[in-house]
Design a protein around this motif. Structure first.
Motif, PDB file in Angstrom:
ATOM      1  N   LYS A 140       0.794  -1.212   0.000  1.00  0.00           N
ATOM      2  CA  LYS A 140       0.000   0.000   0.000  1.00  0.00           C
ATOM      3  C   LYS A 140       0.839   1.281   0.000  1.00  0.00           C
ATOM      4  O   LYS A 140       0.518   2.248  -0.690  1.00  0.00           O
ATOM      5  CB  LYS A 140      -0.907  -0.033   1.224  1.00  0.00           C
ATOM      6  N   TRP A 142       2.438   3.762  -3.134  1.00  0.00           N
ATOM      7  CA  TRP A 142       1.801   4.757  -3.981  1.00  0.00           C
ATOM      8  C   TRP A 142       1.347   5.992  -3.217  1.00  0.00           C
ATOM      9  O   TRP A 142       1.191   5.960  -1.987  1.00  0.00           O
ATOM     10  CB  TRP A 142       0.573   4.149  -4.673  1.00  0.00           C
ATOM     11  N   TRP A 153      -3.838   4.993  -4.630  1.00  0.00           N
ATOM     12  CA  TRP A 153      -4.212   3.690  -4.084  1.00  0.00           C
ATOM     13  C   TRP A 153      -5.724   3.608  -3.858  1.00  0.00           C
ATOM     14  O   TRP A 153      -6.366   2.633  -4.196  1.00  0.00           O
ATOM     15  CB  TRP A 153      -3.455   3.464  -2.775  1.00  0.00           C
ATOM     16  N   GLN A 179      -8.879  -4.520  -3.876  1.00  0.00           N
ATOM     17  CA  GLN A 179      -8.020  -3.628  -4.666  1.00  0.00           C
ATOM     18  C   GLN A 179      -7.919  -4.210  -6.074  1.00  0.00           C
ATOM     19  O   GLN A 179      -7.400  -5.306  -6.250  1.00  0.00           O
ATOM     20  CB  GLN A 179      -6.644  -3.516  -4.009  1.00  0.00           C
ATOM     21  N   TYR A 224      -2.927  -1.881  -9.588  1.00  0.00           N
ATOM     22  CA  TYR A 224      -1.755  -1.179  -9.085  1.00  0.00           C
ATOM     23  C   TYR A 224      -1.504   0.045  -9.960  1.00  0.00           C
ATOM     24  O   TYR A 224      -1.518  -0.057 -11.184  1.00  0.00           O
ATOM     25  CB  TYR A 224      -0.523  -2.076  -9.124  1.00  0.00           C
ATOM     26  N   TYR A 260      -3.671   2.439 -14.345  1.00  0.00           N
ATOM     27  CA  TYR A 260      -3.579   1.299 -13.432  1.00  0.00           C
ATOM     28  C   TYR A 260      -3.363   0.041 -14.239  1.00  0.00           C
ATOM     29  O   TYR A 260      -3.797  -0.052 -15.384  1.00  0.00           O
ATOM     30  CB  TYR A 260      -4.873   1.148 -12.626  1.00  0.00           C
TER      31      TYR A 260
END
Lengths: 427, 308
Positions: free
Chosen positions: A124, A127, A132, A142, A145, A309
């Protein structure tokens, strides 16, 4: 005759569009890799993300992995992804998603691997916090990334500024516009003495994007209600942009259109809101103006426009390997390489202290210290909540501003029609 | 004759062969048509009665609600108007020009085959490439058309921004690509007109134009109606040209004020940009019905002409 031909044409077009995403998708497991020994990982991206050199590095370290990248146009990519997820086939092992679409996709977390269950809970802090959170589903999963962020600056043409009697040094230029009101004031000064055919900025909607990106609230409140009609920041940015358009500051070019590309080559505008990824664009389209472009701070300080992402669809046949690859691609070390080679700004916060990042200068842009400018912008950014249809609303606003630029409507008419469009989108 | 001695079994096979095999020969067409024509058609009809957004797995039966919404939808009527306008602007000049070109090609010319093949050339080009090039020609700031207008002292036109100007530009793409094709069809029909009709007319002192008007056009009437019907069907389905006319902007609204969004493009926007599959299917069926009605009208006219 018309029937066959247009039907054929439409068919060919549709096939062409599908082909962008799924036509060329050999199923990863049946690729040409020699039998069971090699795993082919496919990535569907929507443009150059600067990974090419990294693939070779990764393949060398993991001899059993072969990486295949496919890219398609921005809108086609996201449309295909939505369709492929809904129909349950056709997705690659890794799919890129832009900030403008991430809210739409995080509402369907069931389609993506929950990265928290694959070691993401430990990562976590890699970023920027807002980066995030923007890909975090309501369920807590999640889905992706972060790779790059836009980071916002203002690119400007030194030669055009000089002709219009404005300062050309980037620090002095930055001081001309601490906020947007002074940016448009500068535009007035520029326009009074502007060189023939070169407006102050490229197009109203692009400036609007930069302005609204700095607001605390954009098109949505945090409960996913559309607030375009009631958010004073939207109306204020809209009015300011239209005032500047009326003053003749806009080149009236629609962003990303062929005419806009020509605008770079033909010097049709002197400033452009400049996320980090725009640098590559300017270099491509305006090759003749090396050293004439420079980068100054954005009015209002920080800001963001775009950024992506990497996600792994739950249907990926090589889920574990795909997650390992995106974990590796988003490590600070690799992201530094992407930035220094391609100027694409990482969202991994640890990179912002590295001297090779902060010290990076760009020759094409008159040796502007882009590392320092963009990391400052990214740090100063006030994160803004993105709702599911933000991308479509953005387009509706673009059309509204275009209608005024084209002289088809006045600001009030375009606004009324815009609110109707937004209501249709959000219903 | 030999079958008389060959017993019932062989006769049965023979019967089956004669009676049954024609069906077998045409079966592949119907199987394919069922799979790629009929099934999608019926499934679209079913989808059009549901509220189905691709982003939302829930699918709800709503009956005719999509159609009711469509009738009250300004953007649909706007798209229909644009479609009819572009269809008229492209079909009428196109067929007139095709008629004229066919007439010219029907005369004794040097290198006749070369010219006849030549008129077909625009038709074999890629629609994507052609549209993008035309969009450049009609560019606002550096387009060749505006440059030419400037040469003769006229003001430049923002072709994409205007309703009529964008329709004219898109129609020109259609005209450029399809005039030669229709000209060849007319040419083929013209060659079936007996030469002695023209001879008699010449003896009576009729001019070229009178011959064209009084002999060629009336004799071509069925062919003209055929091309008109087919152009109608195509004209109502037009999508690629208006979509690509705003290339790069990535959304199918047909201009900032939907000034050149056709019904086909509106369908595409609803289905593949908004993911409203139910609503998009309702548009598809409505468009299909409109085309069927237009075709029936055309068919009725054709029959009346034949019988008169």
């Amino acid at each position: 005759m018309s029937a066959g031909r247009i039907r054929l044409a439409a068919g060919a077009l549709a096939v062409g569009m599908l082909a962008v995403g799924c036509g060329g998708s050999p199923s990863p497991s049946t690729g040409s890799a020699p039998a069971d020994s090699k795993i082919t990982l496919t990535l569907n991206l929507f443009g150059n993300m600067g990974f090419k050199e990294l693939y070779a590095k990764y393949e060398a370290a993991h001899p059993n992995i072969k990486i295949v990248e496919r890219t398609s146009a921005y809108n086609d990519h996201h449309r295909n992804l939505a369709a492929h997820l809904a129909t349950g086939s056709g997705t690659a092992d890794i799919e890129a998603i832009d900030t403008g679409f991430v809210a739409q996709f995080r509402n369907q977390p069931q389609h993506f691997a929950d990265l928290l269950k694959h070691g993401g809970d430990q990562l976590k802090d890699r970023w920027l916090p807002w980066k995030w959170e923007a890909s975090l589903a309501k369920s807590g999963a999640q889905i992706g990334y972060g790779t790059d962020v836009g980071g916002l600056a203002m690119c400007y043409r030194r030669d055009l500024f000089e002709k219009a009697g404005l300062p050309t040094d980037r620090d002095e230029v930055g001081k001309l516009w601490p906020d947007w009101a002074s940016y448009f004031e500068t535009g007035k000064r520029y326009t009074a003495k502007k060189p023939e055919g070169a407006a102050f900025f490229d197009g109203g909607p692009q400036v609007f994007n930069a302005m609204i990106g700095q607001a605390e609230t954009g098109y949505y409140d945090t409960q996913d209600n559309v607030v375009v009609a009631t958010n004073p920041a939207v109306r204020s940015a809209y009015d300011q942009v239209l005032k500047a358009v009326a003053d003749g500051q806009s080149a009236k070019l629609v962003g990303s259109s062929p005419a806009w590309n020509t605008g770079f080559a033909k010097s049709q505008f002197a400033t452009i809101a400049c996320p980090a990824w725009m640098l590559a664009k300017i270099q491509d389209q305006g090759k003749a103006f090396a050293g004439q472009w420079d980068v100054a701070a954005i009015p209002g300080g920080g800001g963001n426009w775009g950024g992506s992402y990497l996600t792994v669809p739950a249907k990926s046949k090589n889920l574990k390997e795909a997650v390992a690859l995106i974990t590796w691609l988003t490590t600070p070390e690799q992201q530094i390489e992407v930035f220094t080679k391609h100027g694409i700004l990482p969202s991994t916060v640890a990179t912002y202290d590295k001297p090779e990042v902060t010290g990076l200068k760009h020759e094409f842009f008159n040796n502007a210290p882009i590392g320092q400018i963009f990391t400052t912008a990214a740090r100063n950014l006030k994160p803004q909540y993105q709702g599911p249809r933000a991308g479509d609303i953005q387009t509706a606003i673009r059309d509204a501003i275009n209608r005024v630029e084209e002289g088809k409507q006045d600001g009030a008419e375009a606004w009324t029609q815009l609110l109707g469009d937004v209501e249709r989108i959000s219903k | 004759m030999t079958s008389a001695r060959s017993g019932p079994r062989r006769r049965w096979i023979y019967q089956l062969d004669v009676k049954g095999s024609p069906y077998l020969y045409i079966a592949p067409f119907f199987l394919l048509f069922g799979a790629v024509g009929m099934f999608p058609l019926l499934y679209t009809a079913y989808v059009s009665l549901t509220d189905w957004n691709l982003l939302d797995p829930a699918r709800e039966w709503v009956g005719l609600a999509n159609y009711a919404e469509l009738v009250a939808d300004d953007y649909f009527w706007n798209a229909l108007f644009n479609t009819v306008s572009i269809w008229l602007l492209s079909t009428v000049p196109q067929l007139l020009a095709a008629l004229f070109i066919a007439h010219m090609l029907n005369r004794r010319l040097r290198a006749r085959t070369l010219f006849r093949m030549g008129v077909l050339l625009p038709n074999v080009t890629s629609i994507v490439a052609v549209t993008i090039i035309f969009a450049q020609l009609f560019g606002r700031d550096f387009g060749m058309v505006n440059w030419a207008l400037d040469l003769v002292g006229l003001d430049p036109i923002d072709w994409q921004a205007g309703t009529l100007s964008s329709h004219v530009a898109i129609s020109l793409i259609v005209i450029w690509r399809w005039t030669g094709y229709n000209a060849l069809i007319y040419l083929a029909a013209m060659q079936t007109i007996p030469e002695d009709l023209y001879e008699a007319a010449r003896l009576d002192g009729a001019s070229q134009f009178t011959q064209f008007r009084k002999i060629t056009v009336p004799m071509l009437r069925p062919t003209i109606i055929f091309t008109a019907v087919v152009s109608t069907i195509g004209g109502f389905q037009i999508i690629a040209e208006p979509l690509l006319f705003q290339a790069g902007t990535g959304n199918p609204t047909g201009g900032s004020d939907r000034q050149f969004q056709t019904v086909g493009l509106y369908l595409y926007e609803q289905g593949f940009s908004m993911y409203e599959f139910g609503y998009a299917s309702a548009i598809a069926w409505t468009l299909c019905m409109i085309i069927v009605v237009m075709a029936l009208v055309n068919f009725a006219i054709t029959r009346r002409i034949r019988s008169s």
